[in-house]
Scaffold this motif. Sequence first.
Motif, PDB file in Angstrom:
ATOM      1  N   GLY A  45       4.326 -24.582  41.709  1.00  0.00           N
ATOM      2  CA  GLY A  45       5.455 -24.034  40.957  1.00  0.00           C
ATOM      3  C   GLY A  45       5.178 -22.631  40.456  1.00  0.00           C
ATOM      4  N   GLY A  87       4.063 -19.970  38.099  1.00  0.00           N
ATOM      5  CA  GLY A  87       3.154 -20.029  36.954  1.00  0.00           C
ATOM      6  C   GLY A  87       2.091 -21.110  37.058  1.00  0.00           C
ATOM      7  N   GLY A 124      -0.521 -21.003  38.606  1.00  0.00           N
ATOM      8  CA  GLY A 124      -1.844 -20.361  38.617  1.00  0.00           C
ATOM      9  C   GLY A 124      -2.322 -19.956  40.002  1.00  0.00           C
ATOM     10  N   LYS A 125      -1.431 -19.905  40.964  1.00  0.00           N
ATOM     11  CA  LYS A 125      -1.812 -19.598  42.347  1.00  0.00           C
ATOM     12  C   LYS A 125      -2.450 -18.204  42.469  1.00  0.00           C
ATOM     13  N   ARG A 128       3.945 -20.473  30.683  1.00  0.00           N
ATOM     14  CA  ARG A 128       3.042 -19.426  31.191  1.00  0.00           C
ATOM     15  C   ARG A 128       3.827 -18.211  31.677  1.00  0.00           C
ATOM     16  N   ARG A 141       3.797 -14.476  30.430  1.00  0.00           N
ATOM     17  CA  ARG A 141       3.515 -13.380  31.366  1.00  0.00           C
ATOM     18  C   ARG A 141       4.615 -12.326  31.281  1.00  0.00           C
ATOM     19  N   ARG A 145       8.204  -8.206  35.269  1.00  0.00           N
ATOM     20  CA  ARG A 145       8.915  -8.906  36.344  1.00  0.00           C
ATOM     21  C   ARG A 145      10.326  -9.270  35.904  1.00  0.00           C
ATOM     22  N   ARG A 205      14.143 -20.824  39.487  1.00  0.00           N
ATOM     23  CA  ARG A 205      12.902 -20.863  40.292  1.00  0.00           C
ATOM     24  C   ARG A 205      12.331 -22.279  40.334  1.00  0.00           C
ATOM     25  N   GLY A 250      -3.496 -28.026  38.237  1.00  0.00           N
ATOM     26  CA  GLY A 250      -3.410 -26.665  37.696  1.00  0.00           C
ATOM     27  C   GLY A 250      -3.286 -26.621  36.188  1.00  0.00           C
ATOM     28  N   SER A 299      -7.957 -25.252  32.207  1.00  0.00           N
ATOM     29  CA  SER A 299      -8.294 -23.847  31.969  1.00  0.00           C
ATOM     30  C   SER A 299      -8.540 -23.166  33.321  1.00  0.00           C
ATOM     31  N   PRO A 300      -8.350 -21.852  33.383  1.00  0.00           N
ATOM     32  CA  PRO A 300      -8.576 -21.146  34.645  1.00  0.00           C
ATOM     33  C   PRO A 300      -9.972 -21.421  35.219  1.00  0.00           C
ATOM     34  N   VAL A 304     -10.106 -24.858  36.771  1.00  0.00           N
ATOM     35  CA  VAL A 304      -9.387 -24.872  38.056  1.00  0.00           C
ATOM     36  C   VAL A 304     -10.257 -24.196  39.126  1.00  0.00           C
TER      37      VAL A 304
HETATM   38  N1  LIG Z   1      -5.164 -22.316  34.223  1.00  0.00           N
HETATM   39  C1  LIG Z   1      -4.423 -21.507  33.460  1.00  0.00           C
HETATM   40  N2  LIG Z   1      -4.272 -21.753  32.153  1.00  0.00           N
HETATM   41  C2  LIG Z   1      -3.516 -20.957  31.363  1.00  0.00           C
HETATM   42  N3  LIG Z   1      -2.867 -19.846  31.815  1.00  0.00           N
HETATM   43  C3  LIG Z   1      -2.983 -19.543  33.123  1.00  0.00           C
HETATM   44  C4  LIG Z   1      -3.765 -20.351  34.010  1.00  0.00           C
HETATM   45  N4  LIG Z   1      -3.691 -19.823  35.251  1.00  0.00           N
HETATM   46  C5  LIG Z   1      -2.907 -18.736  35.143  1.00  0.00           C
HETATM   47  N5  LIG Z   1      -2.489 -18.555  33.872  1.00  0.00           N
HETATM   48  C6  LIG Z   1      -1.589 -17.519  33.367  1.00  0.00           C
HETATM   49  O1  LIG Z   1      -0.268 -17.961  33.673  1.00  0.00           O
HETATM   50  C7  LIG Z   1       0.511 -16.908  34.196  1.00  0.00           C
HETATM   51  C8  LIG Z   1       0.930 -17.262  35.623  1.00  0.00           C
HETATM   52  O2  LIG Z   1      -0.215 -17.324  36.439  1.00  0.00           O
HETATM   53  P1  LIG Z   1      -0.175 -16.867  37.960  1.00  0.00           P
HETATM   54  O3  LIG Z   1       0.471 -15.532  38.067  1.00  0.00           O
HETATM   55  O4  LIG Z   1      -1.536 -17.010  38.512  1.00  0.00           O
HETATM   56  O5  LIG Z   1       0.774 -17.999  38.537  1.00  0.00           O
HETATM   57  P2  LIG Z   1       1.474 -18.096  39.940  1.00  0.00           P
HETATM   58  O6  LIG Z   1       1.426 -19.502  40.335  1.00  0.00           O
HETATM   59  O7  LIG Z   1       0.915 -17.094  40.891  1.00  0.00           O
HETATM   60  O8  LIG Z   1       2.941 -17.686  39.518  1.00  0.00           O
HETATM   61  P3  LIG Z   1       4.151 -17.078  40.365  1.00  0.00           P
HETATM   62  O9  LIG Z   1       4.380 -17.960  41.531  1.00  0.00           O
HETATM   63  O10 LIG Z   1       5.267 -17.124  39.395  1.00  0.00           O
HETATM   64  O11 LIG Z   1       3.779 -15.686  40.735  1.00  0.00           O
HETATM   65  C9  LIG Z   1      -0.344 -15.664  34.109  1.00  0.00           C
HETATM   66  O12 LIG Z   1      -0.023 -14.983  32.934  1.00  0.00           O
HETATM   67  C10 LIG Z   1      -1.767 -16.196  34.062  1.00  0.00           C
HETATM   68  O13 LIG Z   1      -2.630 -15.352  33.353  1.00  0.00           O
END
Ligand SMILES: Nc1ncnc2c1ncn2[C@@H]1O[C@H](COP(=O)(O)OP(=O)(O)OP(=O)(O)O)[C@@H](O)[C@H]1O
Length: 263
Positions: free
Chosen positions: A68, A70, A72-73, A182, A186, A192, A203, A229, A232-233, A236
């Motif tokens: 989805g 946010g 964390g991809k 998240r 962001r 964005r 979305r 996901g 914590s980062p 993950v």
């Molecule tokens: N494990 C986590 N815990 C908390 N916050 C996180 C974590 N991973 C990422 N974030 C934060 O959450 C936000 C979204 O992360 P990220 O851009 O990596 O997601 P994404 O899946 O790529 O989203 P999108 O598809 O919307 O681009 C960022 O601000 C990031 O710093």
Amino acid sequence: MQSPRLLYRSFQKSLSSSTTLPCNLFAKKKPITLQGRVGNYLVRDVSVTGTMTENKKSLYNVVFVLGGPGAGKGTQCEKIQETFGFQHLSAGELLRQERQAPGSQYGEEIEGHLKNGSIVPVAITCSLLRREMDNSPKNNFLIDGFPRNKDNLDGWNIAMEGVAKVRAVLFFNCPDDVCVDRCMNRGLTSGRTDDNAESLKKRIETYRNSTMPIIEHYRALNLVTEVDGNRSPEQVRLSLTCPLRNFQQFFFLPEQAMCITER
Ligand SMILES: Nc1ncnc2c1ncn2[C@@H]1O[C@H](COP(=O)(O)OP(=O)(O)OP(=O)(O)O)[C@@H](O)[C@H]1O
Ligand SMILES: Nc1ccn([C@@H]2O[C@H](COP(=O)(O)O)[C@@H](O)[C@H]2O)c(=O)n1
């Protein structure tokens, strides 16, 4: 006597059938990362991250990264790309760049989809990905945020047949409310146009209705590795280490990187 190529193949076969593969086989970068026996031979794999790029212009190896908004991809792809010898390509980021590119004929169309949380036609997205892949010195790609719907999947399958092979799919599973929080956070700094409540609602809908079926499609092909996901980062990142090492081992070793010695 078997040729080195055949030996290599039977070595690979023997590895693929192992269910208890140790995860630290690739812990050392150089010089030797893996060894095993095939008949009377000792087979040593000297492949390292650096050598994986030398295989250029054979089939591109692709790992799709889905989940989805946010989930964390992007964060994780950035962390892991160098360690595991991939180039990270974010479909969403490429679209945002194309939207801003001076003279782009697709700028307005892309902007409309971004705001709506809907999916840009695959011809545009796939050409952007292809251009990056062709211009990259790497052969191994983490493609983040693609394929997002059936149009993406069908377009990719047609355009990339004989060009790229999907080796695995990483699925970041994270509850919707966490994803939305998240992205809203962001949005305070990202600039964005889609990190707002209204776009996020759409979305999430697109993710549930159009992207989940794609994840299920790849799950049925046994290609999906699911990652929690909602941690914590760092947690993950750690949970990805083992699957990524195994992907490297099974998919990314160029044959010329094998070192075979008779014993
Ligand atoms: N494990 C986590 N815990 C908390 N916050 C996180 C974590 N991973 C990422 N974030 C934060 O959450 C936000 C979204 O992360 P990220 O851009 O990596 O997601 P994404 O899946 O790529 O989203 P999108 O598809 O919307 O681009 C960022 O601000 C990031 O710093
Ligand atoms: N395959 C894709 C990927 C993305 N989009 C559009 O970009 C938006 C943002 O994507 P992120 O991965 O950066 O969150 C997304 O909501 C889509 O509008 C797309 O069309 N096709």
